[in-house]
Structures are given as structure tokens and as C-alpha cells.
Design an enzyme around this catalytic site. Structure first.
Site, mmCIF file in Angstrom:
data_model
loop_
_atom_site.group_PDB
_atom_site.id
_atom_site.type_symbol
_atom_site.label_atom_id
_atom_site.label_comp_id
_atom_site.label_asym_id
_atom_site.label_seq_id
_atom_site.Cartn_x
_atom_site.Cartn_y
_atom_site.Cartn_z
ATOM 1 N NE ARG A 146 -6.971 -4.028 3.094
ATOM 2 C CZ ARG A 146 -6.665 -4.207 1.892
ATOM 3 N NH1 ARG A 146 -6.360 -5.652 1.429
ATOM 4 N NH2 ARG A 146 -6.876 -3.276 0.957
ATOM 5 N N GLY B 43 0.806 -1.185 -0.067
ATOM 6 C CA GLY B 43 -0.054 0.093 0.003
ATOM 7 C C GLY B 43 0.980 1.252 -0.068
#
Lengths: 258, 258, 258, 258
Positions: free
Chosen positions: A174, A13
Site C-alpha cells: 500500500r 497484516g
């Protein structure tokens, strides 16, 4: 070993600050007489041998930009040792003596394997908004992600006081509750819900009930996207129903990477 | 008619700038020798006769705060003419000669009825982020709401370029696409979806397909919450599937009222 | 006249939003089948015939950036009719049928002369933070400049309350008090000093004295840089001394153009 | 010693985050069954015995505000041991068992003297934007001050590229170059001038000359207010003249405390 030419890539990311890290690496290398190339889109550029030359001017005026000028991606094929061997071989052909990886935990595992298996010298810069790299106090991007979430909480605070609503703010994470936790503490949230904990929703309900009894009119609850209850849209109805209060949901998502 | 004492209230959804409007009204009144009182929580305070005195110091240091210091609410009972007559009567008993209403369309209809039926002099300041008050170029709060959404788009832009993802940004607007439209134009969005239009999703898909063909890597689509497809979480899978592209959703919600 | 190819330039002081205007012009032209070129550094690029081709991708991802990708400058030689004639001639040689000028008052005078004397079709987009273009409600950049100044005032407000200091905030405006005036009103300043007025310092002193008597602890005074007393560093000692109060000065300068 | 009631005060220059620290202290105390009072305007409130009771609601909704709700001041009389003894005596009369001081170096010296001489238990929370408290990695307010300065640099960067001007940004720091140094590194400044160094101006000139030769068009130099050359307005003409370049000055001042 005398290195003349290094590769750099961003992986996983993207995180705000990756560009500043690229710039700092390139400018330091230049000063030491080392050439730098940037692999495109993370390990997938390394595998394909796709790179650009990076000199001082190439990294001019990027320090303040979010994201990464090199692009990033997740590259599942890099889990395959043969693919890594091939990448290492391509690096040698291209005259690249070592690799700098800016990324998180998974990206570092790939880098370590490349070093252990193929003898490529690697260096890692922890770049992830999740702040979950072992041994690093604050990874690149974490501070910005928390501050973006804090700005949202400041904005909600006034409107919450005016309307008596509860707000659920979903932040990134997450598997990591780091952003959620720091945002909740720094923003004075009424509660926080993270992937690492499991019974906290009841605890949050109880605590809000107490503060409501004392007259507190507005409540902000920070929720990590990866919580087992399903992010803010999963948590909000549970708490809202238990307390019989109107609520609204904000999902910050990738604004935290900007 | 010589007015000595006026009431002011904020009604409906709160809007940034309502406090600045309250302050301006109070300070102007004071200068003209008129007293002001603030009704609490919109029309429900008017009905209950619940108000506070507002002098120059009471509105000090509020100009920059979002929300409304008077509180706001929706007050369905004010749709009843008897309730309005009773409120007008209470105003007379409290020596309050007129009413300033800061709010949107619905709030103004209530104010007009109060004036027509009960002879209470009313003045309306358009205060709604939806910018849907007829005859007003920009209602109080609209500019801030658009700028908050624009900041989010700026943050997404860099990360979109880095990852090649599509982003769907849900802005406020149950029946009005004004925020969505202005945000999309000012932010250079790839598409916009609003409650007032019906076939625009296909149009957005087509247009993105064209720009993808030209090499555009990142696309931001602004969606008004009230779109018939169900806000950003309704629209995103339709467009994402049609274009076979990864996407993420941001819901700005009440941050736009801060 | 059928135009196939247009030039665009930015001139005078740069203003936030100039890039958005360039982008909008280019994209509209492209859609209509018209080519666009961008002259570099304002009229000096026009005189030198220095330009770049601008297609849709060339203006990608610039909408949110301050300044101007084309560069800007003041170009005194363009006051000379011979220089203008030469520039018009060069345009013809380069096959450029018309010119779009983004700038302020002075830039527009140059554009008009070019049109009147040399028959070059020109269009002007008012781009100046000073908001001093006749017939235009809000020139490009004005809103951003005011909002940057307002953010500074919000930051000062809290510290002012804590310390009881007076703050003087110098905003841009050599001959125009537009930014100062709008900032002062929107920020709830205690006073404003602009180039267009002459006796306002005494007035500000008197007014602050009154509000101090009522208990107001913090005062922010907005000063346009072009005020005859010499900007904030000129005005501050006069007012500070008259009221015998500690004060500090902030000079926002070019941050308002970002 | 069993403490039932504690005092808290903020002292010296105010710093963003002081309110959050007050809130955290009060809420923790409340949870532990300890009462808290807040002394007004720093040590001067302690000397006068001027304080307010602080319960959980008193510190509601202050976490996001700059400055300090308790006020602050410098209090030279507290340097006098007799004044300190008197203050300690007054604390006993008011039933206050200990003192929490939020402030910087000077404030802590006063607190230590109070403890050593009068046996008052004190605790210090490092609260200063200067980050000059020994043994503390980041004092309260430093991060916000640096981020405010960075925002200004981001705004200047675009306009600098457009116009080719040099910008001098004065940040706070009378004796400390901490804000200047961190801002310069994080903002990618071309140079930095701090009170702790003496020959750096020549060094900055030389370095800019080099980067100009390589084509760098825009330069931002960060200057601590306390530099011996007299802050940004002192440094700018020296460097501007040496390089024969146009320049502009920004003075951020107290915006960094907001």
C-alpha cells in the site's frame, strides 16, 4: 529481571513465516525453562486478556503454514494510552512478564509505547511482507511474497511470448514498493510502478517503446497496489492506450501471504 | 491418400500443453516419415503462408513450456470463405497435404469449414483451458489451469484463517464455468459463480451465512471472469455487503495459461 | 437398511487426496443426517475400536494437506478371519452401521472379506498413488504423484542441457509402473524402466544412442522403484556404463505422497 | 583501461540464477556500449576460443531458466599455467579485453591466476549452490537450492505424520553443509548431518529419542551428500537401526540446480 512467562502475538497484516517465528520462539523459551502464551488476534487479544498456552507440541507441524495460528488484526483502540495501561495491568495479573510482537512498523510503535509507558519488556520480530522495517534487511514474509509474485511472472512469460500481449501484475504494497521492485528486477519485468515514485509511468512507456522497436514481443509490468494511479487496473489502461497494445491484468493480492 | 507433409498450428487462446502437443505430433510424424511445418500465429499464418519447418530437434526442450512456440492469434478474416479457399490453395502450392489444428471450439469450426469446402484433410487436438470442446473429457491445458487456481486457493486458505477475511478468486472462463467449478470443488471453496448460472449469488450468500453461524471463519469464493455480474470485482461487493464482511479480490488471469 | 452412523478409515500407503476424500465423505454424510467416525491408523484402529467423531468442523482446512489425518498403516492381522469377525462385532457394539475404506487393492480385499463374512456394508474409495485399482481410471493421489515427479523432471531438464549429464529419476511403484510411465510420457523422458517389463533396459540404451547421434545432449530416464534391476541406483550404472556417460540419480520417494 | 569487448563464462557446477546473471551482465554492458561474448562450456571454451556473441535479444527470456545457456564444465587442464597463457593470448587475438566468471571457489582461483599471470582483467560473480565463496553472504543459486529442498520437506511432513516413518533427505553439498543446514533450520528438521561435523549422528539419535518420548511421531533428517557416513543411504540405516524405526530415503540431487 528474571522472566518466567512470556506472551507472544502477531499483529497487522499476516505474513508467511509468522508461524515459523512463533514456533522458534516457543521452542527456544521451552528449552530455557520459560513458559509461553499466545495472545489471540493481535493486540485485541492482549487487551481482552485472551490467550492460549503454547508448549512444544502446540507449535508442532506449523512451520510450513502461511498466515498465523494466533490470528491477527489491526487494533485501533491500542492507540489509546489508557487501553495500553489496562493491557499492561492485565498482563501482570496473568503473570506474564514480557511480550514478543511479530509485526511491522505500526505494531512496533504500539510495542514501544507499551514498554515506555508501562514498563513491559517487549521484543519485536519484524514480520511483514512489505519489508519496510527500519534496520532489517529482510523482514519475515518478504522473501515468500516476492517468490509468489515471481512464479506468476514465470507463468505469464510464456503466454506473453505466444500472444504478444502486455501483462500488468499487481503485487501487494500500500505504501511500500519493495515487493514490486524486487519482483520486477528478479523477474526481468519491462517496468515497475511503485507508490514512492511519481513520474515513472511515462518512463515505463518510453522504455517499452524502445524495446518494442528492437523486436521484444512481450512485456510484463509490475504494479504495487498502492500506486497513486490506482493499482494495476489504474495503470494498465494508461500504458496500454499510450502504446496501443492489448493488455491483461493479474491481481495477486493475498496469495502472497500464503 | 498418402500424406507426405503436414501443417500444424495453434489457434485461439493459448493453453499450457500446446507445446507438448506440437512436439508429440512432430515426433510421431517424423517416425512415420512425414514432414511437418508449423504455421505461425494461428490461422493468420496459414492465410499468409507463413510457416517454419519442424523436425525432431526443433521441438526439443519445449515440452515443459507454457504458451505455444508457434504463436497464436484470433483471425476474424478466416470466417470469410474466400479467405479459406485462398489458404487452401496456398497449402497446395506449398505441398502441404493436411492440417493439424490445436485449439478450441471456434478454431475447430474454421478447420471443419476448410475441410468441407476445400477438401483439406484436417485433424483437431482440443487445446483450450475452458474444457468446452464437445466429446472431450479433458482438453489440453484444462488440468494445468485448474491446478494453478488451486495453488492460489491453498495460499489464500491460511491467510484467510488468520484474518477472517473473505476472498474472491477470479479464474478464466468468458463463457465457460468449467475452471471455476472444478477449482471450487477441488479447493473446497465456500461458493462458485459461473456464466452458465444466474441465481447463484443469493445461494452463495445464504450458504456462507449458514457456515458462519457454525463458526467457519474464512470463505473463498471462486468466480469465472465471464459471469454476468462482472467477474470477481463485480461479485465481491455484492456478497461482501450482504454479509457485512471484509473481503479481498484476486485475479489470476493469464497465469493460468503458463 | 437405514444407516445412522458410519466409520471411515484410510489404509495402506497414504496418498495425497485422502484428506479431501475424508472431508467430502463427512460433509456429505452430515448433510444427509448420518454421523461419521474415523478409525485411526487404518484397519488396526478398526480392530482396536479406536476412533474419533468426525463432524463438519473436524474436517475443516484439511482439503489441501497431504497424507491422512486419520493415520494409516498396514495391518497384517486383518488377514485373519477371526480378527475380522471380532472387528465387525466391535463395530456393532459401537453402533457403527457401515464402513468406508480409502485405500488400494489390498485394503479392498480386506473390506470385501469383512462384508462377505460378517455382513458389514462396505464402500471403497480407490486411494493409491499406484493407480492399480481395477475399474478405476485415476485413483486418488495418482495425479499428484505424477505431477510431483514432473516438477522434478522440469528442474532437471535445464541443468541437464547445461552439463550434458544423464539423470535417472526413481519414482514410486513397487509392483506398478503407472507413475513411471505417465511421468515419462508427460515429461518427455528419454526412457522408462518399469516392473512390468523385462527387456526394456537394452531398448532404452539403443534409443538413447540414436538420439545422441542426432545431437541430443541431455537424457532423463524414469525408473520405477520396484524394477527388478533395483530401482534407479540399480539401473543407472548399467545404462551409464553402456553409453560411457556421466550420470546422477534422484530418488523422489515419499515426496510424491505429499 | 578502456574496455570495448568482454567475455563471460559459467564454470563448475551449474547453479540456478546463472542465466539471470548472464542476462544482467549483457544488458548492463550493452547499455554502456560494451560488447559481450559468451564462452561455451566454461574454461574449456576459453581455452578453445569457442564463443558466441551476446546481445540484448540473445539473453531474452532466459531469466527464469535453470542451468546456464552457455554450458559449463570442469576443466582440469586450466590448472596448467601454459594453458592459461595460451588462453589469454587467444583472448587478445579475439579482441576480448576482460573476463567475467560466474562460478564458485575453484573457478575463481583459475580467474585469479589468469589475472595475476597474464594481466587479463577478471571479475567474479559467485555462482554456486554451495554458498561457500568467502566474503559473499548468499551466492547465486543457493536460495533456490534451499527452497527446492524445503518444498520436498513440506511434502514429506504430511506423509510422515500419517505413517510415523522417519525420512532422510539428501541434499547437495560434497564439502559444504550450507544447503543442509539452512534447509534443516528452515524446514524444522529433527536433525542434520553435514561434512563439516563428525560426531553429529549420535547427537541426532539422542535428540530424536527425546522428542519421540514426548510424542513426536514424524522425523525428518537432512543429510548433505558429502557426509563421511556416505550420504543419506549411509546415514539412514545407522539412525534407523539405533532407534528401531522404519525409514525411507529421498535423494534430491540435481533437482536443486533447476
Amino acid at each position: 529481571m528474571d522472566m518466567k512467562r512470556l506472551g507472544i502475538l502477531t499483529s497487522g497484516g499476516d505474513a508467511p513465516g509468522m508461524n515459523a517465528a512463533i514456533r522458534a520462539a516457543v521452542r527456544t523459551a521451552t528449552r530455557l525453562g520459560v513458559q509461553m502464551v499466545g495472545y489471540l488476534d493481535g493486540y485485541s487479544g492482549l487487551v481482552r486478556g485472551a490467550f492460549v498456552e503454547l508448549d512444544d507440541r502446540a507449535v508442532g507441524n506449523i512451520i510450513q503454514r502461511g498466515g498465523t495460528i494466533l490470528g491477527t488484526s489491526r487494533c485501533p483502540e491500542f492507540l489509546d494510552p489508557e487501553v495500553r495501561a489496562q493491557a499492561a495491568n492485565q498482563m501482570k495479573l496473568d503473570g506474564i512478564d514480557g511480550l514478543i510482537v511479530i509485526g511491522g512498523d505500526g505494531s512496533f510503535r504500539g510495542a514501544l509505547a507499551l514498554q515506555d509507558e508501562c514498563g513491559v519488556a517487549v521484543a519485536g520480530l519484524p514480520g511483514t511482507i512489505d519489508n519496510d522495517v527500519w534496520g532489517t534487511e529482510e523482514s519475515i514474509g518478504f522473501d515468500t511474497a516476492v517468490n509468489t509474485a515471481l512464479l506468476a511472472i514465470d507463468q505469464l512469460r510464456d503466454t506473453g511470448e505466444s500472444t504478444g500481449m502486455m501483462f500488468f501484475v499487481e503485487v501487494m504494497g500500500r505504501t511500500s514498493g519493495a515487493i514490486a521492485l524486487h519482483t520486477a528486477v528478479a523477474g526481468g519485468a519491462a517496468g515497475v510502478v511503485v507508490p514512492e515514485a511519481h513520474a515513472e509511468i511515462d518512463h515505463v512507456i518510453e522504455r517499452i517503446r524502445e524495446t518494442m522497436a528492437k523486436g521484444k514481443r512481450s512485456h510484463i509490468i509490475v504494479v504495487a497496489e498502492g500506486d497513486e494511479a490506482g493499482g494495476a487496473f489504474g495503470v494498465a489502461p494508461i500504458i496500454g492506450k499510450a502504446l496501443d497494445r492489448p493488455y491483461r491484468v493479474v491481481v495477486l493480492g493475498h496469495t502472497q501471504r500464503g
